[in-house]
Design an enzyme around this catalytic site. Structure first.
Site, PDB file in Angstrom:
ATOM      1  CB  THR A   1      -0.798   0.083   1.457  1.00 44.21           C
ATOM      2  OG1 THR A   1      -2.235   0.890   1.016  1.00 44.21           O
ATOM      3  CG2 THR A   1      -0.237  -0.156   2.497  1.00 44.21           C
TER       4      THR A   1
ATOM      5  CE  LYS B   1      -1.191   1.224  -3.516  1.00 42.37           C
ATOM      6  NZ  LYS B   1      -2.727   0.901  -4.266  1.00 42.37           N
TER       7      LYS B   1
ATOM      8  CG  ASP C   1      -5.260  -0.469  -6.303  1.00 40.92           C
ATOM      9  OD1 ASP C   1      -5.713  -1.363  -5.487  1.00 40.92           O
ATOM     10  OD2 ASP C   1      -4.417  -0.664  -6.159  1.00 40.92           O
TER      11      ASP C   1
ATOM     12  N   GLY D   1      -3.461  11.390  -9.083  1.00 40.27           N
ATOM     13  CA  GLY D   1      -2.645  10.395  -8.047  1.00 40.27           C
ATOM     14  C   GLY D   1      -2.387   9.304  -8.459  1.00 40.27           C
TER      15      GLY D   1
END
Ligand code: ATR
Length: 271
Positions: free
Chosen positions: A60, A64, A101, A128
């Protein structure tokens, strides 16, 4: 099976509870740990965890990108987003990096909520790492278009340039259109209501809104969307659990059911 999640900070992570719930479903003995990565120590922390017999781990913020550089092989989503949230130790001993994700977001939108992406006009807010991680999956789901809006426009333009995807464009405030089908907030920091400077015209009565973060009760973005009379506004708890389920399958080979886990985690968060 030894698994875990690495990040900094890590104390807040809900991943151990989620993976324990999956492990119970399939009767697997899983030890899923939270691992704090000291500054500039991602590689050594990851190597030592793997050396202690781990089959892999989640990654996390803010690691990453480090994990992307750390692994030997990449899935398509990881390669295109240059971000890895799941590392798997293959039987060959090589390490493969995935990004679940984006597929996790898609699963929550399309499977859990039946919000179809195909042919839809999508607006994504933010530019982001969280947004980079999901764009490929969104575009692959065949929307009409994906427009990126960010407080700092240059960052949205940079993403469009980096990804080079035909349906992806960056939009300035003055060029935002009237009503999008789906509006997704990807600001991982979360926005305060007072900071939301979006024009209300982007939301129509049929607009579906989604915040990639989650919060006890509702996020500020959800509340703002509901105040503009959107059709629905959901948060990212389902995405968190779907990305975890995909990682669990990559490590163990077991498919797990997410429905009850989402309901239980919602109760835990709202306590
Ligand atoms: P992450 O990698 O976790 O997504 P990030 O790179 O700091 O975090 O990106 C956060 C995103 O949320 C950025 O798009 C940021 O906008 P800027 O690029 O203009 O900084 C956006 N964001 C954060 N706080 C914001 C705020 N108060 N108002 C508008 N956008 C905000």
């Amino acid at each position: 099976m030894l698994l875990g999640v690495m990040g900094n900070p890590i104390e807040h992570s809900r991943s151990p509870e989620i993976h324990r719930a999956f492990a119970r479903q399939v009767n697997l003995d899983v030890d899923y740990q939270k691992i704090l990565v000291p500054p500039n120590k991602f590689n050594t922390t990851a190597l030592s965890f793997l050396d202690s017999g781990s089959k892999g781990f989640n990654v996390t913020l803010p690691h990453k990108g480090d994990a992307f550089l750390f692994v030997h092989e990449h899935s398509e989503e990881a390669l295109q987003s240059k971000a890895v949230n799941t590392v798997v130790k293959l039987n060959s001993g090589k390490l493969k990096g995935y990004n679940t994700d984006g597929p996790g977001l898609l699963a929550d939108l399309e499977k859990n909520k039946s919000w179809k992406i195909e042919g839809k006009k999508i607006l994504v807010i933010g530019a982001g790492g969280a947004v980079r991680g999901v764009l490929v999956s969104l575009v692959n789901a065949r929307p009409e278009s994906v427009s990126l809006f960010n407080r700092t426009h240059k960052k949205a333009e940079q993403i469009v340039q980096d990804f080079g995807l035909e349906k992806l464009s960056a939009v300035r405030a003055e060029n935002l259109e009237d009503t999008y089908d789906i509006v997704i907030s990807g600001s991982s920091a979360g926005l305060l209501e007072s900071e939301i400077s979006l024009p209300s015209k982007i939301i129509g009565p049929n607009t579906l809104c989604y915040d990639m973060i989650y919060a006890k009760n509702m996020t500020a973005f959800q509340r703002w969307c509901l105040a503009q009379k959107c059709q629905a506004a959901d948060d990212g708890l389902g995405m968190l659990i779907e990305q975890a389920a995909l990682a669990f399958t990559l490590w163990t080979g077991y498919e797990v059911s997410t429905e009850a886990v989402i309901v239980n985690m919602r109760d835990v968060i709202n306590l």
